[in-house]
Motif scaffolding. Structure first.
Motif, mmCIF file in Angstrom:
data_model
loop_
_atom_site.group_PDB
_atom_site.id
_atom_site.type_symbol
_atom_site.label_atom_id
_atom_site.label_comp_id
_atom_site.label_asym_id
_atom_site.label_seq_id
_atom_site.Cartn_x
_atom_site.Cartn_y
_atom_site.Cartn_z
ATOM 1 N N LEU A 189 -7.990 -44.061 40.025
ATOM 2 C CA LEU A 189 -7.223 -43.258 39.075
ATOM 3 C C LEU A 189 -6.358 -42.318 39.906
ATOM 4 C CD1 LEU A 189 -10.248 -42.512 36.741
ATOM 5 C CD2 LEU A 189 -8.479 -44.208 36.358
ATOM 6 N N TRP A 246 -1.074 -45.246 31.491
ATOM 7 C CA TRP A 246 -2.288 -44.443 31.696
ATOM 8 C C TRP A 246 -2.917 -43.991 30.392
ATOM 9 C CZ3 TRP A 246 -2.342 -39.642 29.558
ATOM 10 C CH2 TRP A 246 -1.111 -39.058 29.266
ATOM 11 N N ALA A 269 -7.058 -38.004 34.525
ATOM 12 C CA ALA A 269 -7.893 -38.958 35.249
ATOM 13 C C ALA A 269 -9.356 -38.794 34.859
ATOM 14 C CB ALA A 269 -7.710 -38.769 36.758
ATOM 15 N N LEU A 287 -11.425 -41.149 41.954
ATOM 16 C CA LEU A 287 -10.462 -40.179 41.435
ATOM 17 C C LEU A 287 -9.650 -39.606 42.584
ATOM 18 C CD1 LEU A 287 -12.275 -40.435 38.901
ATOM 19 C CD2 LEU A 287 -11.859 -38.017 38.491
#
Length: 735
Positions: free
Chosen positions: A211, A691, A126, A107
């Motif tokens: 992400l 996304w 995320a 992340l």
């Protein structure tokens, strides 16, 4: 159990170790076999008649007994299987297929992920996507988690096989208010993958899923040639060891305005005098904007203005203010919030004093014919104004240096002090390291070897205190003069355009040759003023939290005519301001830098209550030090105000401002072509742009896990009830 067998069973059962209890299913049969007995047969007329009747129903009785045995065995099997928690599978979508996979989720923890284009920030999205990846993964997959920050943090380093525990770690993850170090993150990823291969050989494949918003600042770091080569080699190895997936959450043409700087124009602030706070606002975007800016002092609004910002432009901001009383003061600049609100506020902690306290240490007292160096310094440092003296001085001789508590003074000035003992050198080093300013004027009494041994060389583990090593005394047959070196250093910048101030026309007869350390990496020393011979005249260096200024000549008329020059008073004040400016700097740090404070030795073992920007508080123990006491706090990953409240009476609270390094405020992204050409050249990776549904790819047969233990327990209960009813019915029929 063989570890490979255990790894295989782990894909089908959550608790495969309990399967050993299946052996208990043989208990009814064992009991039946053990209870069989041999009988001696004897003929009996009545029994012959009874046996003939039994033979007519023998087949039916045998079937009933076997049925009871089967029901009892089945009940035990169902109970053991339920305890082992088997799982079922259903077709779903997955980022890969085949064997069990180690999925390492990365992340992006740079604060640009706080950008909020809709109802949630990019970081929240995320986390949400990471949860979906875990929930839709196949049974037996393992999960690890790395936060790409500066420095990066391994949140889950050993593969987790229980999704709920891993999802809880994701839910509790907080976004730091700093940048991200991509090379260091790749190093951590490599270590996590290597550990997983050693400890979990059943995970046949590895996937690293980033992400991120693909911010240019993070993904195109400035690296030296050696660092770039190491980065390329590590990226190549990762591409060979794992499948790399980049899930791009960024927004094209994102607009952002940020406060990038806030500082005090003066080197220090005193009560009842006007101070000026300077700052800068930058516009990172392509559309002109006007934004409202508010000024607050100690939480109270004191000013407001509207800024007109051109695309990619900058605007200077300033506030003039007068503090009526001494103490800790906080100035805040605040913009109207935009989609990235973290950089819309900035703080400046200002320690306000009634007067600066300066200790003057004389190595040579005044004579009847000539005043001493500290006499000239005292006159220069204490000019009067309408509000009174800015500086309060105190004179002592060098023999009294170890008897005076140096922490009571903002600056210590040594004038032609002959020598130092080891104890005096330790006191001075401790004073400078705790944020004090130190100015040294040399002279004919100075014992050069003593200075170099106690203040320059690292003796007894004590760090270097002098910014330059002392060389020989230079006696010129003709006068030399000062060279301002283009007025490049802030200490002499005030003399730019003031050629009549006398600085350049002051004759110098003698000075000590100063040698800066030969390796630039070993020092931050800079030459502020030189002689026309090219030798340094004034050298300064920040040492820990303080600053040291070394002057190669005298503060009196022994070696020069500087004390009689009009430049003497402003030069001495510029040196004083430069020496003590660290007191403001130590109260204002960037995210990730530590906080701390040196305290008197009497404060050792007391506590500090540190109030954090989030509203909670932490208790910190004050540790004893060789020359006092100190506390420190490392976890400054959230921007805002930190207030240290001492538990000992008579000690003042201290306010610390932790601000953003606004490099991440530029939301410009790199595109997939740059990612392929400039970051991971020759490395295979997959780039996802949607996304909202990055898992929707046709290549993907995997499974969704579900539990069966509740159904098995229900079935076991039904079997036990059936066995009870059958046994009861058979008993009644026989009766």
């Amino acid at each position: 159990m063989n570890r490979f067998v255990a790894a295989y069973l782990l894909g089908w059962f959550n608790n495969p170790a309990l399967l050993g209890w299946l052996a208990a299913a043989a208990a009814p049969l064992v009991i039946h076999l053990l209870s069989r007995r041999r009988y001696q047969e004897a003929p009996w007329a009545a029994m012959q008649f009874l046996l003939a009747a039994i033979r007519k129903n023998a087949r039916r009785l045998l079937i009933e007994q076997w049925l009871l045995l089967a029901l009892r065995t089945l009940a035990l099997i169902l109970i053991v299987l339920a305890a082992a928690e088997p799982v079922w599978e259903q077709a779903a979508l997955h980022l890969g297929s085949g064997a069990r996979v180690h999925k390492l989720l990365v992340l992006d923890g740079s604060y640009s992920m706080a950008y909020r284009p809709a109802d949630m920030s990019l970081f929240d999205r995320a986390r949400e996507l990471a949860g979906r990846i875990v929930q839709e993964s196949s049974l037996g997959d393992g999960f690890t988690l790395v936060l790409m920050a500066d420095p990066p943090r391994v949140v889950v380093g050993t593969p987790a096989f229980e999704p709920n525990d891993f999802l809880e770690e994701i839910a509790h993850l907080k976004l730091p208010h700093g940048g991200a170090d991509l090379p260091a993150t790749l190093a951590q990823i490599e270590e996590v993958l290597a550990r997983a291969r050693r400890e979990h050989p059943g995970l046949k494949r590895a996937e690293v899923i980033f992400l991120t918003d693909l911010g240019r600042t993070c993904w195109l770091p400035e690296l030296s040639s050696a660092e770039a080569q190491q980065f390329r080699e590590r990226s190549r190895r990762l591409g060979e060891e794992a499948s790399l997936v980049v899930v791009d959450l960024g927004q094209d043409q994102a607009e952002n305005v940020a406060i990038t700087e806030l500082r005090l124009e003066q080197p220090y602030a005193t009560a009842r005098r006007q101070i000026t706070v300077l700052g800068e606002v930058r516009h990172f975007g392509r559309q002109a904007q006007h934004r409202r800016l508010e000024w607050l002092v100690d939480g109270r609004r004191v000013g407001e203005e509207t800024l007109q910002l051109a695309p990619g432009g900058r605007a200077a901001i300033s506030l003039s203010h007068r503090f009526e009383t001494a103490g800790n003061r906080v100035v805040e600049a605040r913009l109207a919030s935009d989609l990235l609100d973290l950089d819309d506020r900035r703080w400046l902690s200002v320690p306000v004093k009634d007067q600066l306290q300066v200790l003057l240490v004389s190595g040579r007292p005044a004579s009847a014919r000539q005043p001493g160096a500290v006499d000239f310094l005292e006159v220069a440092l204490a000019p009067l104004s309408e509000q009174g003296a800015l500086v309060r001085t105190r004179q002592i001789t060098e023999r009294s240096l170890s008897e005076v508590p140096l922490r009571e003074f903002d600056c210590v000035v040594l004038a032609d002090v002959a020598q130092f003992t080891s104890g005096e050198a330790r006191l001075l080093a401790s004073y400078v390291h705790s944020g004090g300013g130190l100015i040294l004027f040399l002279g004919p009494q100075v014992q050069i070897e003593n200075y170099n041994r106690h203040l320059f060389a690292s003796e007894e583990g004590r760090p270097r205190l002098l910014p330059a090593r002392l060389g020989a005394v230079i006696d010129q047959p003709e006068y030399v003069y000062f060279d301002p070196l283009g007025y490049a250093h802030p200490l002499v910048a005030a003399f730019r355009g003031q050629q009549r101030a006398g600085l350049l026309s002051t004759p110098v007869r003698s000075y000590v040759k100063l040698h800066l350390p030969s390796a630039p990496a070993e020092t931050a020393a800079k030459t502020a003023l030189a002689f026309t011979t090219g030798d340094p005249a004034i050298v300064e260096e920040p040492i820990a939290q303080g600053r040291v200024i070394l002057v190669g000549t005298t503060a009196d008329a022994t070696w020069n005519y500087l004390p009689t020059s009009p430049a003497f008073v402003p030069l001495v004040h510029e040196m004083l301001g430069w020496a003590v400016r660290g007191q403001v700097a130590e109260r204002n740090v960037l995210v990730g830098q530590p906080l701390g404070e040196d305290l008197p030795a009497t404060a050792a073992q007391s506590t500090i209550r540190l109030r954090l920007p989030q509203g909670d508080a932490q208790t910190i123990r004050v540790a004893a030090q060789p020359d006092g006491a100190a506390w420190s706090w490392q976890d400054t990953f959230q921007s805002g105000l930190y207030t240290a409240e001492p538990s000992r009476p008579g000690m003042r609270a201290a306010a610390f401002a932790v601000n953003l390094d606004t490099a991440e405020s530029d939301l410009e992204r790199i595109d997939p072509a740059e990612l392929s050409d400039r970051v991971w050249a020759g490395v295979r990776f997959e780039h996802l742009t949607d996304w909202q549904d990055p898992l929707d790819r046709a290549s993907a047969p995997v499974v969704r896990r579900g539990g069966l233990h509740q159904q098995l327990l229900g079935a076991a209960l039904c079997v036990l009830v059936a066995e009870l009813l059958l046994a009861s019915w058979m008993g009644r029929r026989r009766g």
